[in-house]
Design a protein around this motif. Structure first.
Motif, PDB file in Angstrom:
ATOM      1  N   PRO A 118     -18.526  61.359 -41.364  1.00 28.19           N
ATOM      2  CA  PRO A 118     -18.731  61.500 -39.917  1.00 28.19           C
ATOM      3  C   PRO A 118     -17.425  61.785 -39.173  1.00 28.19           C
ATOM      4  O   PRO A 118     -16.360  61.310 -39.551  1.00 28.19           O
ATOM      5  CB  PRO A 118     -19.290  60.144 -39.487  1.00 28.19           C
ATOM      6  CG  PRO A 118     -19.726  59.479 -40.738  1.00 28.19           C
ATOM      7  CD  PRO A 118     -18.899  60.038 -41.846  1.00 28.19           C
ATOM      8  N   LYS A 119     -17.539  62.582 -38.112  1.00 26.88           N
ATOM      9  CA  LYS A 119     -16.424  62.832 -37.194  1.00 26.88           C
ATOM     10  C   LYS A 119     -16.792  62.142 -35.886  1.00 26.88           C
ATOM     11  O   LYS A 119     -17.916  62.281 -35.403  1.00 26.88           O
ATOM     12  CB  LYS A 119     -16.252  64.321 -36.966  1.00 26.88           C
ATOM     13  CG  LYS A 119     -15.810  65.092 -38.186  1.00 26.88           C
ATOM     14  CD  LYS A 119     -15.948  66.567 -37.938  1.00 26.88           C
ATOM     15  CE  LYS A 119     -14.622  67.249 -37.938  1.00 26.88           C
ATOM     16  NZ  LYS A 119     -14.765  68.698 -37.690  1.00 26.88           N
ATOM     17  N   VAL A 120     -15.848  61.423 -35.328  1.00 29.49           N
ATOM     18  CA  VAL A 120     -16.119  60.646 -34.119  1.00 29.49           C
ATOM     19  C   VAL A 120     -15.240  61.147 -32.976  1.00 29.49           C
ATOM     20  O   VAL A 120     -14.034  61.338 -33.140  1.00 29.49           O
ATOM     21  CB  VAL A 120     -15.855  59.140 -34.377  1.00 29.49           C
ATOM     22  CG1 VAL A 120     -16.060  58.330 -33.115  1.00 29.49           C
ATOM     23  CG2 VAL A 120     -16.759  58.630 -35.495  1.00 29.49           C
ATOM     24  N   ASP A 121     -15.851  61.350 -31.817  1.00 31.49           N
ATOM     25  CA  ASP A 121     -15.115  61.682 -30.598  1.00 31.49           C
ATOM     26  C   ASP A 121     -14.499  60.375 -30.102  1.00 31.49           C
ATOM     27  O   ASP A 121     -15.229  59.428 -29.768  1.00 31.49           O
ATOM     28  CB  ASP A 121     -16.082  62.262 -29.564  1.00 31.49           C
ATOM     29  CG  ASP A 121     -15.377  62.628 -28.271  1.00 31.49           C
ATOM     30  OD1 ASP A 121     -14.668  61.771 -27.702  1.00 31.49           O
ATOM     31  OD2 ASP A 121     -15.555  63.774 -27.823  1.00 31.49           O
ATOM     32  N   LEU A 122     -13.175  60.306 -30.053  1.00 34.90           N
ATOM     33  CA  LEU A 122     -12.507  59.051 -29.696  1.00 34.90           C
ATOM     34  C   LEU A 122     -12.796  58.637 -28.261  1.00 34.90           C
ATOM     35  O   LEU A 122     -12.898  57.442 -27.975  1.00 34.90           O
ATOM     36  CB  LEU A 122     -11.000  59.175 -29.924  1.00 34.90           C
ATOM     37  CG  LEU A 122     -10.578  59.302 -31.387  1.00 34.90           C
ATOM     38  CD1 LEU A 122      -9.067  59.475 -31.501  1.00 34.90           C
ATOM     39  CD2 LEU A 122     -11.028  58.097 -32.192  1.00 34.90           C
ATOM     40  N   ALA A 123     -12.927  59.598 -27.359  1.00 33.45           N
ATOM     41  CA  ALA A 123     -13.166  59.254 -25.955  1.00 33.45           C
ATOM     42  C   ALA A 123     -14.537  58.608 -25.767  1.00 33.45           C
ATOM     43  O   ALA A 123     -14.673  57.578 -25.105  1.00 33.45           O
ATOM     44  CB  ALA A 123     -13.025  60.491 -25.074  1.00 33.45           C
ATOM     45  N   SER A 124     -15.561  59.214 -26.360  1.00 37.91           N
ATOM     46  CA  SER A 124     -16.920  58.701 -26.161  1.00 37.91           C
ATOM     47  C   SER A 124     -17.339  57.710 -27.243  1.00 37.91           C
ATOM     48  O   SER A 124     -18.337  57.011 -27.086  1.00 37.91           O
ATOM     49  CB  SER A 124     -17.915  59.850 -26.129  1.00 37.91           C
ATOM     50  OG  SER A 124     -18.012  60.449 -27.412  1.00 37.91           O
ATOM     51  N   ARG A 125     -16.603  57.703 -28.354  1.00 37.56           N
ATOM     52  CA  ARG A 125     -16.916  56.866 -29.516  1.00 37.56           C
ATOM     53  C   ARG A 125     -18.272  57.205 -30.136  1.00 37.56           C
ATOM     54  O   ARG A 125     -18.918  56.367 -30.742  1.00 37.56           O
ATOM     55  CB  ARG A 125     -16.841  55.388 -29.171  1.00 37.56           C
ATOM     56  CG  ARG A 125     -15.460  54.964 -28.778  1.00 37.56           C
ATOM     57  CD  ARG A 125     -15.377  53.495 -28.576  1.00 37.56           C
ATOM     58  NE  ARG A 125     -14.004  53.152 -28.225  1.00 37.56           N
ATOM     59  CZ  ARG A 125     -13.561  51.935 -28.138  1.00 37.56           C
ATOM     60  NH1 ARG A 125     -14.354  50.919 -28.373  1.00 37.56           N
ATOM     61  NH2 ARG A 125     -12.319  51.699 -27.816  1.00 37.56           N
ATOM     62  N   HIS A 126     -18.680  58.450 -29.969  1.00 39.40           N
ATOM     63  CA  HIS A 126     -19.944  58.918 -30.549  1.00 39.40           C
ATOM     64  C   HIS A 126     -19.642  59.874 -31.700  1.00 39.40           C
ATOM     65  O   HIS A 126     -18.647  60.596 -31.680  1.00 39.40           O
ATOM     66  CB  HIS A 126     -20.797  59.635 -29.503  1.00 39.40           C
ATOM     67  CG  HIS A 126     -21.370  58.695 -28.494  1.00 39.40           C
ATOM     68  ND1 HIS A 126     -20.896  58.607 -27.214  1.00 39.40           N
ATOM     69  CD2 HIS A 126     -22.382  57.801 -28.594  1.00 39.40           C
ATOM     70  CE1 HIS A 126     -21.579  57.693 -26.544  1.00 39.40           C
ATOM     71  NE2 HIS A 126     -22.493  57.187 -27.374  1.00 39.40           N
ATOM     72  N   VAL A 127     -20.541  59.893 -32.662  1.00 42.91           N
ATOM     73  CA  VAL A 127     -20.435  60.846 -33.755  1.00 42.91           C
ATOM     74  C   VAL A 127     -20.651  62.238 -33.181  1.00 42.91           C
ATOM     75  O   VAL A 127     -21.614  62.489 -32.462  1.00 42.91           O
ATOM     76  CB  VAL A 127     -21.475  60.539 -34.862  1.00 42.91           C
ATOM     77  CG1 VAL A 127     -21.468  61.627 -35.920  1.00 42.91           C
ATOM     78  CG2 VAL A 127     -21.202  59.176 -35.488  1.00 42.91           C
ATOM     79  N   CYS A 128     -19.713  63.142 -33.496  1.00 42.04           N
ATOM     80  CA  CYS A 128     -19.798  64.501 -32.949  1.00 42.04           C
ATOM     81  C   CYS A 128     -19.956  65.542 -34.056  1.00 42.04           C
ATOM     82  O   CYS A 128     -19.793  66.730 -33.827  1.00 42.04           O
ATOM     83  CB  CYS A 128     -18.571  64.797 -32.095  1.00 42.04           C
ATOM     84  SG  CYS A 128     -17.008  64.691 -32.987  1.00 42.04           S
ATOM     85  N   GLY A 129     -20.254  65.101 -35.258  1.00 40.47           N
ATOM     86  CA  GLY A 129     -20.431  66.018 -36.373  1.00 40.47           C
ATOM     87  C   GLY A 129     -20.018  65.337 -37.663  1.00 40.47           C
ATOM     88  O   GLY A 129     -19.850  64.119 -37.726  1.00 40.47           O
ATOM     89  N   ALA A 130     -19.845  66.144 -38.693  1.00 40.99           N
ATOM     90  CA  ALA A 130     -19.425  65.622 -39.987  1.00 40.99           C
ATOM     91  C   ALA A 130     -18.632  66.691 -40.715  1.00 40.99           C
ATOM     92  O   ALA A 130     -18.739  67.880 -40.407  1.00 40.99           O
ATOM     93  CB  ALA A 130     -20.633  65.204 -40.825  1.00 40.99           C
ATOM     94  N   GLU A 131     -17.837  66.234 -41.671  1.00 40.93           N
ATOM     95  CA  GLU A 131     -17.092  67.140 -42.520  1.00 40.93           C
ATOM     96  C   GLU A 131     -17.678  67.062 -43.920  1.00 40.93           C
ATOM     97  O   GLU A 131     -17.850  65.971 -44.467  1.00 40.93           O
ATOM     98  CB  GLU A 131     -15.613  66.754 -42.550  1.00 40.93           C
ATOM     99  CG  GLU A 131     -14.772  67.665 -43.419  1.00 40.93           C
ATOM    100  CD  GLU A 131     -13.291  67.313 -43.397  1.00 40.93           C
ATOM    101  OE1 GLU A 131     -12.515  68.068 -43.994  1.00 40.93           O
ATOM    102  OE2 GLU A 131     -12.914  66.285 -42.804  1.00 40.93           O
ATOM    103  N   GLY A 132     -18.024  68.215 -44.479  1.00 38.76           N
ATOM    104  CA  GLY A 132     -18.556  68.265 -45.840  1.00 38.76           C
ATOM    105  C   GLY A 132     -17.412  68.241 -46.845  1.00 38.76           C
ATOM    106  O   GLY A 132     -16.545  69.103 -46.819  1.00 38.76           O
ATOM    107  N   LEU A 133     -17.403  67.241 -47.705  1.00 37.49           N
ATOM    108  CA  LEU A 133     -16.341  67.079 -48.695  1.00 37.49           C
ATOM    109  C   LEU A 133     -16.929  67.147 -50.100  1.00 37.49           C
ATOM    110  O   LEU A 133     -17.900  66.457 -50.402  1.00 37.49           O
ATOM    111  CB  LEU A 133     -15.649  65.721 -48.493  1.00 37.49           C
ATOM    112  CG  LEU A 133     -15.071  65.477 -47.097  1.00 37.49           C
ATOM    113  CD1 LEU A 133     -14.657  64.024 -46.937  1.00 37.49           C
ATOM    114  CD2 LEU A 133     -13.901  66.410 -46.848  1.00 37.49           C
TER     115      LEU A 133
END
Length: 194
Positions: free
Chosen positions: A78-93
């Protein structure tokens, strides 16, 4: 403009490292590649280098098989927007669970892929898995983008754009569902892409 040529040498000595020219050249070359890999100017051949080479070759063959059999795993971080603290997407690894050696470190098998010509098929498998995952998310109502890393080798692949267009068409993926990120190797290579 000045040019500073680098030196990287491997040493193999008669008779301890070989008794014929072919063996000596092969072992000197192994020592040279080891010197280059470790950032040294010179390395003397050691028997461990042959064992390491054999292990790398076996791992390369196993990686080729894993790519062909779609045995690589796509982990979504998961990628998290630090300002809103919401998940804003994900990185496929990409991850590889080797059947006998367990989880192989990503850096290790990506380096093998880059040096053995397997990076393009590896990238294509990861892209295919990412598009499939993104499609599944959107079918289930999850509206988050999935990002995928591209290496410097990928950026020079003349078939990359056609492959991506085919994946977008196959999976009915909208452009905002997939993001592409450049790996550190792509940024550090200093190459430009036309």
């Amino acid at each position: 403009m000045s040019i500073s040529p680098g030196l990287c040498a491997g040493v193999a000595a008669f008779p301890g490292h070989g008794t014929d020219a072919d063996a000596l050249v092969r072992r000197a070359r192994m020592a040279m590649f080891d010197a280059r890999r470790r950032g040294k100017d010179c390395t003397v051949f050691a028997t461990e280098l042959e064992a390491q080479r054999s292990a790398r070759l076996a791992l390369m063959l196993d990686l080729r098989r894993a790519i062909e059999q779609k045995a690589l795993l796509l982990y979504c971080q998961p990628k998290v927007d630090l300002a809103s603290r919401h998940v804003c997407g994900a990185e496929g690894l990409v991850r590889w669970q080797h059947p006998t050696q367990g989880m192989i470190p990503t850096e290790e098998f990506v380096r093998i892929a880059e040096t053995s010509g397997l990076i393009t098929p590896l990238t294509y498998r990861v892209l295919e898995a990412a598009f499939q995952q993104s499609y599944a998310w959107h079918e289930s109502g999850l509206d988050q983008p999935l990002s995928v890393n591209l290496s410097a080798c990928d950026l020079h692949d003349p078939a990359l754009v056609d492959t991506l267009q085919g994946l977008f068409a196959t999976w009915g993926t909208k452009p905002e569902w997939i993001q592409f990120e450049l790996t550190e190797s792509a940024l550090m290579s200093g190459d430009t892409v036309n």
